[in-house]
Design a protein around this motif. Structure first.
Motif, PDB file in Angstrom:
ATOM      1  N   ASN A 108       2.082  19.362  -7.829  1.00 21.21           N
ATOM      2  CA  ASN A 108       1.428  20.369  -7.002  1.00 21.21           C
ATOM      3  C   ASN A 108       0.412  19.730  -6.045  1.00 21.21           C
ATOM      4  O   ASN A 108      -0.678  19.323  -6.453  1.00 21.21           O
ATOM      5  N   ASP A 109       0.799  19.602  -4.753  1.00 22.27           N
ATOM      6  CA  ASP A 109      -0.101  19.164  -3.693  1.00 22.27           C
ATOM      7  C   ASP A 109      -0.868  17.896  -4.071  1.00 22.27           C
ATOM      8  O   ASP A 109      -2.102  17.855  -4.078  1.00 22.27           O
ATOM      9  N   LEU A 110      -0.126  16.832  -4.392  1.00 16.89           N
ATOM     10  CA  LEU A 110      -0.719  15.581  -4.865  1.00 16.89           C
ATOM     11  C   LEU A 110      -1.083  14.685  -3.683  1.00 16.89           C
ATOM     12  O   LEU A 110      -0.280  14.488  -2.760  1.00 16.89           O
ATOM     13  N   ASN A 111      -2.296  14.128  -3.708  1.00 18.03           N
ATOM     14  CA  ASN A 111      -2.778  13.218  -2.668  1.00 18.03           C
ATOM     15  C   ASN A 111      -3.341  11.965  -3.322  1.00 18.03           C
ATOM     16  O   ASN A 111      -4.318  12.043  -4.098  1.00 18.03           O
ATOM     17  N   LEU A 112      -2.734  10.795  -3.016  1.00 12.41           N
ATOM     18  CA  LEU A 112      -3.158   9.534  -3.615  1.00 12.41           C
ATOM     19  C   LEU A 112      -3.097   8.415  -2.582  1.00 12.41           C
ATOM     20  O   LEU A 112      -2.269   8.444  -1.661  1.00 12.41           O
ATOM     21  N   THR A 113      -3.912   7.391  -2.792  1.00 11.26           N
ATOM     22  CA  THR A 113      -3.842   6.154  -2.007  1.00 11.26           C
ATOM     23  C   THR A 113      -3.962   4.979  -2.969  1.00 11.26           C
ATOM     24  O   THR A 113      -4.939   4.892  -3.741  1.00 11.26           O
ATOM     25  N   LEU A 114      -2.973   4.080  -2.960  1.00 13.94           N
ATOM     26  CA  LEU A 114      -2.935   2.942  -3.868  1.00 13.94           C
ATOM     27  C   LEU A 114      -3.070   1.653  -3.064  1.00 13.94           C
ATOM     28  O   LEU A 114      -2.221   1.341  -2.224  1.00 13.94           O
ATOM     29  N   GLU A 115      -4.149   0.922  -3.319  1.00 14.97           N
ATOM     30  CA  GLU A 115      -4.434  -0.319  -2.608  1.00 14.97           C
ATOM     31  C   GLU A 115      -3.708  -1.490  -3.279  1.00 14.97           C
ATOM     32  O   GLU A 115      -3.446  -1.458  -4.488  1.00 14.97           O
ATOM     33  N   MET A 126       0.848  -1.205   0.000  1.00 15.30           N
ATOM     34  CA  MET A 126       0.000   0.000   0.000  1.00 15.30           C
ATOM     35  C   MET A 126       0.878   1.248   0.000  1.00 15.30           C
ATOM     36  O   MET A 126       1.888   1.315   0.695  1.00 15.30           O
ATOM     37  N   ILE A 127       0.495   2.232  -0.813  1.00 15.69           N
ATOM     38  CA  ILE A 127       1.241   3.488  -0.905  1.00 15.69           C
ATOM     39  C   ILE A 127       0.288   4.641  -0.576  1.00 15.69           C
ATOM     40  O   ILE A 127      -0.822   4.721  -1.118  1.00 15.69           O
ATOM     41  N   GLU A 128       0.739   5.527   0.275  1.00 10.99           N
ATOM     42  CA  GLU A 128      -0.004   6.742   0.605  1.00 10.99           C
ATOM     43  C   GLU A 128       0.843   7.959   0.250  1.00 10.99           C
ATOM     44  O   GLU A 128       1.986   8.077   0.687  1.00 10.99           O
ATOM     45  N   ILE A 129       0.276   8.856  -0.536  1.00 10.91           N
ATOM     46  CA  ILE A 129       0.958  10.098  -0.924  1.00 10.91           C
ATOM     47  C   ILE A 129       0.144  11.250  -0.353  1.00 10.91           C
ATOM     48  O   ILE A 129      -1.054  11.383  -0.641  1.00 10.91           O
ATOM     49  N   ARG A 130       0.805  12.084   0.465  1.00 14.50           N
ATOM     50  CA  ARG A 130       0.100  13.174   1.148  1.00 14.50           C
ATOM     51  C   ARG A 130       0.733  14.517   0.839  1.00 14.50           C
ATOM     52  O   ARG A 130       1.911  14.739   1.123  1.00 14.50           O
ATOM     53  N   HIS A 131      -0.048  15.377   0.204  1.00 21.39           N
ATOM     54  CA  HIS A 131       0.351  16.770  -0.076  1.00 21.39           C
ATOM     55  C   HIS A 131       1.754  16.839  -0.707  1.00 21.39           C
ATOM     56  O   HIS A 131       2.585  17.661  -0.329  1.00 21.39           O
ATOM     57  N   LEU A 132       1.976  15.988  -1.688  1.00 20.93           N
ATOM     58  CA  LEU A 132       3.286  15.915  -2.336  1.00 20.93           C
ATOM     59  C   LEU A 132       3.478  17.092  -3.296  1.00 20.93           C
ATOM     60  O   LEU A 132       2.633  17.347  -4.160  1.00 20.93           O
ATOM     61  N   LEU A 189       1.177  -9.922 -13.624  1.00 20.32           N
ATOM     62  CA  LEU A 189       1.751  -9.566 -12.319  1.00 20.32           C
ATOM     63  C   LEU A 189       0.683  -9.172 -11.301  1.00 20.32           C
ATOM     64  O   LEU A 189       0.982  -9.028 -10.113  1.00 20.32           O
ATOM     65  N   ARG A 190      -0.556  -9.002 -11.766  1.00 18.87           N
ATOM     66  CA  ARG A 190      -1.617  -8.490 -10.903  1.00 18.87           C
ATOM     67  C   ARG A 190      -1.867  -9.395  -9.686  1.00 18.87           C
ATOM     68  O   ARG A 190      -2.186  -8.898  -8.593  1.00 18.87           O
ATOM     69  N   ASP A 191      -1.724 -10.684  -9.855  1.00 22.45           N
ATOM     70  CA  ASP A 191      -2.087 -11.627  -8.782  1.00 22.45           C
ATOM     71  C   ASP A 191      -1.188 -11.498  -7.550  1.00 22.45           C
ATOM     72  O   ASP A 191      -1.654 -11.674  -6.416  1.00 22.45           O
ATOM     73  N   ASN A 192       0.095 -11.191  -7.782  1.00 22.73           N
ATOM     74  CA  ASN A 192       1.048 -11.193  -6.658  1.00 22.73           C
ATOM     75  C   ASN A 192       1.669  -9.829  -6.361  1.00 22.73           C
ATOM     76  O   ASN A 192       2.433  -9.714  -5.402  1.00 22.73           O
ATOM     77  N   HIS A 193       1.367  -8.840  -7.175  1.00 21.20           N
ATOM     78  CA  HIS A 193       2.031  -7.541  -7.008  1.00 21.20           C
ATOM     79  C   HIS A 193       1.035  -6.397  -7.224  1.00 21.20           C
ATOM     80  O   HIS A 193       0.010  -6.554  -7.911  1.00 21.20           O
ATOM     81  N   THR A 194       1.358  -5.260  -6.666  1.00 20.56           N
ATOM     82  CA  THR A 194       0.685  -4.001  -7.001  1.00 20.56           C
ATOM     83  C   THR A 194       1.552  -3.311  -8.041  1.00 20.56           C
ATOM     84  O   THR A 194       2.742  -3.091  -7.817  1.00 20.56           O
ATOM     85  N   VAL A 195       0.963  -2.967  -9.174  1.00 23.00           N
ATOM     86  CA  VAL A 195       1.730  -2.413 -10.290  1.00 23.00           C
ATOM     87  C   VAL A 195       1.313  -0.971 -10.526  1.00 23.00           C
ATOM     88  O   VAL A 195       0.109  -0.656 -10.572  1.00 23.00           O
ATOM     89  N   ILE A 196       2.316  -0.113 -10.664  1.00 24.14           N
ATOM     90  CA  ILE A 196       2.079   1.290 -11.038  1.00 24.14           C
ATOM     91  C   ILE A 196       2.742   1.508 -12.396  1.00 24.14           C
ATOM     92  O   ILE A 196       3.936   1.282 -12.555  1.00 24.14           O
ATOM     93  N   LEU A 197       1.946   1.927 -13.350  1.00 27.31           N
ATOM     94  CA  LEU A 197       2.404   2.076 -14.732  1.00 27.31           C
ATOM     95  C   LEU A 197       2.174   3.513 -15.182  1.00 27.31           C
ATOM     96  O   LEU A 197       1.076   4.047 -15.011  1.00 27.31           O
ATOM     97  N   SER A 198       3.195   4.128 -15.739  1.00 25.80           N
ATOM     98  CA  SER A 198       3.017   5.483 -16.280  1.00 25.80           C
ATOM     99  C   SER A 198       3.101   5.430 -17.798  1.00 25.80           C
ATOM    100  O   SER A 198       3.860   4.641 -18.365  1.00 25.80           O
TER     101      SER A 198
END
Length: 453
Positions: free
Chosen positions: A18-25, A1-7, A178-187
């Motif tokens: 600019n003031d980025l707020n995210l939560t990735l499950e 899990m990743i939490e981004i607060r006021h980045l 990879l979805r079954d065993n990992h959390t993936v962030i793709l840009s």
């Protein structure tokens, strides 16, 4: 899990994030979508600890990336846009080197290496030099290094850049697995790639988060607004009044065309089609045609002169003959005969003239009056047509054709309302069609909307 607060990340006066707020499950594939320079790569570099933030915090499985970097980085596998490969090393040697860097257990290292190579389908390349691999295989080796140690979170920055269509499909399928065993962030800045792979999308523009939702729900929500392409004959003020229709969100004038502008276009096309003009046939010298080496104009003058002399001579002989005949006749007649003839001729001639003259004159007068009346009627018709055509052209110039883009409020169909408005306000509705919107249109609308604000 990743939490981004006021980045927030600034480079001088330039705000990259600019003031980025995210939560990735966990257990999902997330897509960071946005145009080049939107702040996607900057955000990923901050999450991995590659660069520091100006303000805000990032928590990876509860570990602050700035305060506990080692513990946080053990949870992350990262593939940058340019894979960090060493061309002089073999594939197996390189992955073993990566395992050392990540401090993986030596007892389980070989098993991990084989698992990762099988997963990325590079087992047959284990003893090949990396510099001799294709672009697609190099990308797979880069992905294998990110998977070494089986981290919970995999971050991939533009993973399909530079690949051919077949390689892109293979990498996408690999990412899905990879979805079954990992959390993936793709840009990516490619909308089709995000929509084909990701479960959830974050749309970033100018460092700002402008949308966060599943791709399906985002598409349904944005495409729910009806868009009409409408052409009317109206003034600008009348066209703008279409905004007052219930459930119409916005009206945008795309184009205004007058009748004279149309004619100018037609005339310009005709002028372009005219390339050459007709040239006179035959040889000419000083404006005269030459026939068999002689001046045709000169020879013609000579012939005319000859004909004229013959004609005058014949005319003189004829007049002489008439004079002689007249003299002989006058010598034979006597005054008594002339009186008798006159007394007999006058009443008969007058009667004949009066009998035949009246009907003839009336018929002639009627024959002359009828064409004059018809000509007058035709002239009136032509004048009326010219006035009508002229007034119509003038109206077309004064009241132009206007092409509009009408956006309805979500879930509303405003076609009938637009039609009724045009009828009640005497606006000529020339054309109306529904515009089908693509994912690209939605993406551009979201990014442009934030930029305007």
């Amino acid at each position: 899990m990743i939490e981004i607060r006021h980045l927030t990340k600034k480079y001088g006066n330039n705000v990259a994030v600019n003031d980025l707020n995210l939560t990735l499950e966990p257990g999902n594939i997330y897509g960071f979508l946005g145009p080049n320079g939107a702040g996607k790569s900057t955000t990923m570099n901050i999450i991995t600890g590659y660069i520091g933030a100006t303000a805000g915090e990032v928590l990876v499985n509860g570990y602050d990336i700035n305060k506990e970097p080692e513990k946080a980085k053990q949870c992350i596998g990262y593939l940058p846009e340019l894979p960090p490969l060493y061309g002089d090393m073999k594939v197996g040697e390189y992955l073993d080197f990566v395992a050392d860097l990540k401090k993986l257990n030596r007892n389980t290292r070989e098993a991990d290496l084989r698992y990762v190579m099988n997963l990325t389908k590079i087992s047959s390349m284990r003893n090949r030099l990396i510099r001799n691999l294709s672009k697609g295989y190099k990308q797979r080796v880069g992905l294998a290094q990110a998977l070494m140690g089986l981290p919970e979170i995999i971050i991939l920055d533009e993973p399909t850049v530079g690949l051919d269509p077949t390689q892109i499909i293979e990498i996408r399928e690999l990412i899905k697995s990879l979805r079954d065993n990992h959390t993936v962030i793709l840009s990516s800045h490619i909308l089709q790639e995000i929509s084909a792979v990701c479960d959830h999308v974050f749309i970033i523009s100018n460092g700002n988060l402008v949308a966060s939702d599943t791709m399906e729900h985002l598409e349904e929500e944005m495409s729910g607004a009806q868009h009409l392409d409408v052409t009317v004959r109206a003034t600008r003020e009348e066209a703008q009044k279409l905004r007052k229709i219930a459930n119409v969100k916005s009206v945008e004038i795309l184009e205004m065309i007058t009748e004279s502008a149309k004619q100018d276009k037609v005339d310009s096309v005709k002028e372009d089609q005219i390339t050459t003009e007709a040239e006179p046939v035959g040889d000419a010298e000083d404006g005269k045609f030459v026939v068999d080496g002689e001046d045709a104009a000169g020879s013609g003058n000579d012939v005319t002169a000859g004909n004229s002399e013959n004609s005058s001579a014949g005319k003189h002989d004829s007049e002489s003959a008439k004079e002689a005949t007249g003299k002989s006749e006058s010598c034979e007649e006597t005054p008594a005969d002339e009186a008798a003839d006159n007394s007999e001729k006058e009443p008969i001639d007058e009667a004949a003239e009066n009998a035949g003259k009246e009907p003839t004159d009336n018929a002639a007068e009627k024959a002359e009056i009828k064409p004059m009346e018809e000509a007058a009627e035709n002239a009136e018709k032509i004048l009326a047509e010219e006035i009508a055509v002229g007034s119509k052209e003038l109206m077309h110039d004064i009241i132009p054709e206007i092409r509009l883009s009408i956006t309805a409020k979500p879930g509303c169909d405003v076609r009938e309302d637009v039609f009724r408005h045009c009828v009640s306000n005497q606006i000529v509705l020339l054309e109306m069609s529904v515009v089908t919107r693509s994912l690209e249109d939605i993406f551009l609308e979201l990014t442009d909307a934030k930029e305007v604000q």
